[in-house]
Design a protein around this motif. Structure first.
Motif, PDB file in Angstrom:
ATOM      1  N   LEU A 189      43.581  30.876  32.319  1.00 57.54           N
ATOM      2  CA  LEU A 189      44.988  30.517  32.174  1.00 57.54           C
ATOM      3  C   LEU A 189      45.210  29.011  32.099  1.00 57.54           C
ATOM      4  N   LEU A 190      44.137  28.233  32.176  1.00 60.50           N
ATOM      5  CA  LEU A 190      44.265  26.776  32.138  1.00 60.50           C
ATOM      6  C   LEU A 190      43.583  26.218  30.896  1.00 60.50           C
ATOM      7  N   PRO A 191      44.173  25.209  30.265  1.00 55.84           N
ATOM      8  CA  PRO A 191      43.458  24.547  29.167  1.00 55.84           C
ATOM      9  C   PRO A 191      42.293  23.737  29.704  1.00 55.84           C
ATOM     10  N   PHE A 192      41.249  23.619  28.932  1.00 58.30           N
ATOM     11  CA  PHE A 192      40.084  22.840  29.332  1.00 58.30           C
ATOM     12  C   PHE A 192      40.433  21.361  29.483  1.00 58.30           C
ATOM     13  N   GLU A 193      41.388  20.881  28.708  1.00 57.83           N
ATOM     14  CA  GLU A 193      41.640  19.451  28.555  1.00 57.83           C
ATOM     15  C   GLU A 193      42.491  18.836  29.662  1.00 57.83           C
ATOM     16  N   LEU A 194      42.492  19.412  30.847  1.00 52.85           N
ATOM     17  CA  LEU A 194      43.268  18.876  31.974  1.00 52.85           C
ATOM     18  C   LEU A 194      42.547  17.695  32.612  1.00 52.85           C
ATOM     19  N   PRO A 195      43.292  16.791  33.277  1.00 55.78           N
ATOM     20  CA  PRO A 195      42.631  15.728  34.048  1.00 55.78           C
ATOM     21  C   PRO A 195      41.704  16.329  35.107  1.00 55.78           C
ATOM     22  N   ASP A 232      49.700  42.649  46.612  1.00 54.12           N
ATOM     23  CA  ASP A 232      49.234  43.992  46.269  1.00 54.12           C
ATOM     24  C   ASP A 232      50.369  45.008  46.180  1.00 54.12           C
ATOM     25  N   LYS A 233      51.530  44.642  46.711  1.00 56.55           N
ATOM     26  CA  LYS A 233      52.674  45.557  46.681  1.00 56.55           C
ATOM     27  C   LYS A 233      53.521  45.387  45.425  1.00 56.55           C
ATOM     28  N   ILE A 234      53.213  44.351  44.644  1.00 56.47           N
ATOM     29  CA  ILE A 234      54.029  44.035  43.474  1.00 56.47           C
ATOM     30  C   ILE A 234      53.432  44.673  42.221  1.00 56.47           C
ATOM     31  N   SER A 235      54.295  45.315  41.435  1.00 59.63           N
ATOM     32  CA  SER A 235      53.882  45.844  40.127  1.00 59.63           C
ATOM     33  C   SER A 235      54.532  45.000  39.038  1.00 59.63           C
ATOM     34  N   ILE A 236      53.774  44.663  38.023  1.00 65.30           N
ATOM     35  CA  ILE A 236      54.301  43.843  36.925  1.00 65.30           C
ATOM     36  C   ILE A 236      55.445  44.557  36.212  1.00 65.30           C
ATOM     37  N   ASP A 237      55.475  45.893  36.298  1.00 69.88           N
ATOM     38  CA  ASP A 237      56.528  46.666  35.629  1.00 69.88           C
ATOM     39  C   ASP A 237      57.832  46.687  36.401  1.00 69.88           C
ATOM     40  N   ASP A 238      57.803  46.287  37.675  1.00 75.00           N
ATOM     41  CA  ASP A 238      58.996  46.391  38.518  1.00 75.00           C
ATOM     42  C   ASP A 238      59.645  45.045  38.820  1.00 75.00           C
ATOM     43  N   VAL A 239      59.133  43.971  38.232  1.00 75.25           N
ATOM     44  CA  VAL A 239      59.706  42.648  38.505  1.00 75.25           C
ATOM     45  C   VAL A 239      60.217  42.039  37.204  1.00 75.25           C
ATOM     46  N   SER A 240      61.156  41.135  37.344  1.00 78.02           N
ATOM     47  CA  SER A 240      61.640  40.420  36.162  1.00 78.02           C
ATOM     48  C   SER A 240      60.622  39.346  35.783  1.00 78.02           C
ATOM     49  N   ILE A 241      60.387  39.205  34.504  1.00 80.19           N
ATOM     50  CA  ILE A 241      59.475  38.173  33.999  1.00 80.19           C
ATOM     51  C   ILE A 241      60.329  36.951  33.673  1.00 80.19           C
ATOM     52  N   GLU A 242      60.145  35.897  34.447  1.00 88.39           N
ATOM     53  CA  GLU A 242      61.008  34.727  34.332  1.00 88.39           C
ATOM     54  C   GLU A 242      60.565  33.820  33.182  1.00 88.39           C
ATOM     55  N   GLU A 243      61.555  33.295  32.489  1.00 88.31           N
ATOM     56  CA  GLU A 243      61.283  32.299  31.462  1.00 88.31           C
ATOM     57  C   GLU A 243      60.848  30.990  32.114  1.00 88.31           C
ATOM     58  N   THR A 244      59.766  30.408  31.623  1.00 94.09           N
ATOM     59  CA  THR A 244      59.280  29.138  32.158  1.00 94.09           C
ATOM     60  C   THR A 244      58.997  28.171  31.011  1.00 94.09           C
ATOM     61  N   GLN A 245      58.999  26.899  31.348  1.00 96.69           N
ATOM     62  CA  GLN A 245      58.729  25.859  30.357  1.00 96.69           C
ATOM     63  C   GLN A 245      57.331  25.297  30.596  1.00 96.69           C
ATOM     64  N   ASN A 272      51.166  35.987  34.421  1.00101.84           N
ATOM     65  CA  ASN A 272      50.029  36.351  33.576  1.00101.84           C
ATOM     66  C   ASN A 272      48.929  37.012  34.398  1.00101.84           C
ATOM     67  N   LEU A 273      48.678  36.464  35.581  1.00103.41           N
ATOM     68  CA  LEU A 273      47.640  37.015  36.455  1.00103.41           C
ATOM     69  C   LEU A 273      47.951  38.457  36.836  1.00103.41           C
ATOM     70  N   GLU A 288      56.434  40.085  25.977  1.00102.37           N
ATOM     71  CA  GLU A 288      57.371  39.427  26.897  1.00102.37           C
ATOM     72  C   GLU A 288      56.684  38.318  27.701  1.00102.37           C
ATOM     73  N   ILE A 289      55.471  38.588  28.165  1.00105.96           N
ATOM     74  CA  ILE A 289      54.713  37.596  28.935  1.00105.96           C
ATOM     75  C   ILE A 289      54.473  36.332  28.106  1.00105.96           C
ATOM     76  N   MET A 290      54.070  36.514  26.846  1.00111.70           N
ATOM     77  CA  MET A 290      53.781  35.374  25.996  1.00111.70           C
ATOM     78  C   MET A 290      55.048  34.597  25.635  1.00111.70           C
ATOM     79  N   ARG A 291      56.136  35.312  25.404  1.00113.22           N
ATOM     80  CA  ARG A 291      57.412  34.634  25.090  1.00113.22           C
ATOM     81  C   ARG A 291      57.917  33.816  26.271  1.00113.22           C
ATOM     82  N   THR A 292      57.975  34.440  27.436  1.00112.19           N
ATOM     83  CA  THR A 292      58.527  33.746  28.600  1.00112.19           C
ATOM     84  C   THR A 292      57.631  32.594  29.041  1.00112.19           C
ATOM     85  N   SER A 293      56.338  32.691  28.752  1.00115.87           N
ATOM     86  CA  SER A 293      55.429  31.591  29.071  1.00115.87           C
ATOM     87  C   SER A 293      55.723  30.357  28.236  1.00115.87           C
TER      88      SER A 293
END
Length: 637
Positions: A12-18, A37-50, A77-78, A214-219
């Motif tokens: 999930l990280l680019p190689f080119e980081l400091p 472990d109690k969280i399901s990706i289907d039951d939570v809102s996927i937040e838009e991030t910059q 993503n994880l 949705e994951i790729m868009r909000t990311s």
């Protein structure tokens, strides 16, 4: 949960980081959480991030936009990969036809790799070092194992390629124009289902492919055109689309009575398509079919990079053969340590540099690959050949002269291709050279390394992302970088990475009491960013949604990290503490906010920065080894 560590540290990280950036603390926080472990990706809102967007050096005429996912997006993503990793693998194992780089299983720990890393750590640190199995995940190149080749160069050297070269007389090379920036996120669902019409008529937000869309868009701040470039996971997402296009091409060609492994073969490495055939008409038909289906998925063939050639193929790669011969002649110098005197060292070194220069002139388009090859070769033979030769040399004066020449060589070669990958290799080589100079107590060698690094920082500051790692590397050297140089660099490139890296540089010893202009500039910039965020998201409103929007911006990284850096003055810290209080007073109790609540739990005290201010020289060596372990398969070329 621990099996997912490579996802968070690598995929999930680019190689080119400091070199000082790390999200290990975030991973540890999540792993120790009692709600993950109690969280399901289907039951939570996927937040838009910059995402935090930055540029890396691509070639002499252009840069490449790279993105660091927002921490919340990394968490989302994880959680997605945790649930759907097997579905990803099954898709490729069922549908892949032409691809030579796709996920076919979850990576496993290999003792051979652990032993190799232990040996390298022990050699560089000059002390016993042992990587245990629990630590190994950070050294894997990816969470997913790739079939068949991690690097395109592995294909060029393979028996598969040799067989294709003897079977077919024509090769047509195609390339997707602006590949990752052109991918339409909704086409992920089309590709997975195999039908655009079916996907549109049967929308289901909990379907694997729709959720991935949705994951790729909000990311990417809800952009549907383009996916973030940088994370390895983006390559996997792109691979889903290309695998579907491959299958459509295969079926269409079969209808045209053009049969795979009889009339043609196709090898695709991500967005590079190699069409092997014995007939120019067949080759053109295949190209047109690819153009047709790429257009359906809103992708275009880059005509300027397309070419056809007769066997033997990849004639321009003859530089590899020539370079290997040049390197072999140079390495012959170390076979007899008794012959390593100033005259021989100087003569062979000058000849080596002249031949490399001539090779780069002859194959200018491949100079980045040539530089990378040379630096990797020097690194690979250091422990087994060069270090042993140095230890058998009896005259320290000759050892010093040889080390001086090494510094000249790697500095000169790097100037032809200052990419992140090459800077990492150069930095690791300077560590090896420095270690040898310490054995003979020669400070002049270290002074030369500093001088050459200073030249690179001074004359190549337009490559800001790449140069930052040099600033990190010279932090522990006694001599200091000029304040004006750093200030000009920061003014020209004021962003999260430059602010952080220069802040890190200033934290060493007496520097914490000097560089007043630089510190004032950093404080002023952080304060401006804070004021802008407050004006846009906080004042005078106390709107919960606006606060959430503030926390998901890319600028939040700067405020969060620099708060704990000890460089901010009292007034700026006081303003940040107001924001901290505002965050901690808000309640995030809605069940569908579970992942966001987890993220807030991590950042609420501003005490776990992603930029590690306490990174030591030893830590940097470990990071360099990690980076060089993944450099070829993770970095964007």
């Amino acid at each position: 949960m621990n099996k997912l560590k490579p996802v968070f540290l690598l995929d999930l990280l680019p190689f080119e980081l400091p070199l000082i950036y790390s999200n290990e603390d975030l991973y540890t926080f999540i792993m120790n959480s009692d709600i993950w472990d109690k969280i399901s990706i289907d039951d939570v809102s996927i937040e838009e991030t910059q995402p935090y967007n930055f540029y890396i050096f691509k070639n002499d005429l252009s840069n490449r936009l790279i993105s660091l996912l927002h921490p919340l997006s990394q968490i989302q993503n994880l959680k997605f990969i945790e649930k759907y990793d097997n579905e990803i693998i099954n898709f490729f194992n069922t549908n892949a036809i032409y691809s030579i780089r796709y996920p076919n299983r979850i990576n496993s720990i290999k003792q051979k790799s652990i032993d190799k890393i232990n040996s390298e750590m022990t050699f560089i640190l000059n002390e016993n070092f042992e990587v245990n199995n629990n630590d190994y995940e950070k050294y894997m190149d990816s969470y997913f194992s790739k079939y068949r080749f991690k690097k395109i160069t592995d294909f060029y050297k393979s028996n598969i390629f040799k067989k294709l070269e003897t079977k077919y007389s024509l090769l047509q090379k195609l390339d997707i124009a602006n590949c990752f920036y052109s991918i339409y996120t909704h086409s992920i669902d089309w590709a997975y289902l195999g039908s655009k019409e079916y996907a549109k008529e049967n929308r289901n937000n909990k379907r694997f492919s729709a959720k991935l869309d949705e994951i790729m868009r909000t990311s990417n701040f809800s952009e549907t055109n383009g996916i973030v470039v940088g994370p390895e996971f983006s390559r996997i997402v792109a691979e889903i689309i290309f695998t579907r296009i491959d299958k459509l091409v295969y079926e269409k060609l079969k209808l045209k009575k053009i049969f795979y492994k009889q009339d043609y073969e196709i090898v695709r490495y991500i967005d590079d398509i190699f069409i092997f055939s014995n007939n120019a008409i067949t080759s053109e038909i295949i190209k047109n079919v690819y153009v047709e289906y790429c257009n359906d998925y809103k992708l275009k063939i880059n005509e300027s990079k397309a070419f056809i050639e007769h066997n033997p193929f990849f004639k321009k790669h003859i530089w590899v053969v020539k370079l290997k011969k040049i390197l072999k002649e140079y390495f012959n110098l170390f076979d007899k340590p008794s012959d390593l005197n100033k005259s021989n060292i100087g003569r062979v070194t000058n000849s080596f540099i002249a031949e490399i220069r001539a090779l780069i002139i002859e194959f200018e388009e491949d100079k980045h690959s040539i530089v990378s090859f040379i630096l990797s070769s020097l690194e690979k033979v250091w422990e087994g050949l060069i270090s042993k030769a140095l230890s058998n040399m009896e005259i320290n004066e000759y050892k010093s002269y040889l080390l001086f020449k090494f510094v000249d060589i790697i500095h000169y070669i790097l100037t032809f291709s200052i990419t992140t990958q090459n800077v990492i290799k150069y930095t690791k080589l300077t560590v090896l050279i420095k270690n040898e100079s310490l054995k003979i107590d020669n400070k002049a060698v270290q002074e030369l390394i500093f001088k050459k690094s200073l030249e690179l920082i001074k004359y190549h500051n337009n490559k800001s992302t790449e140069i930052l790692n040099l600033i990190i590397a010279v932090k522990t050297y006694p001599k200091e970088l000029p304040e004006k140089l750093l200030l000009d660099f920061l003014i020209q490139n004021t962003n999260y990475f430059t602010l952080s890296v220069i802040t890190y540089y200033l934290s060493e010893g007496s520097r914490s009491f000097r560089y007043k202009k630089l510190k004032n500039f950093i404080n002023t910039e952080v304060n401006k960013i804070l004021e802008d965020l407050n004006e846009k998201y906080i004042l005078p409103s106390t709107n919960k949604k606006k606060l959430k929007n503030l926390l998901t911006t890319s600028d939040f990284y700067i405020i969060h990290d620099l708060y704990s850096s000890k460089i901010l003055n009292k007034s700026v810290k006081k303003e940040i503490e107001k924001l901290k209080k505002r965050i901690n007073n808000e309640k995030w109790d809605s069940p569908n906010e579970a992942l966001f609540k987890l993220f807030v739990g991590y950042i609420k005290e501003f005490d776990k920065p992603f930029m590690k201010w306490n990174t030591t020289d030893r830590d940097l060596i470990k990071v360099l080894i990690e980076k060089t372990h993944t450099v070829e398969s993770q970095a964007y070329s």
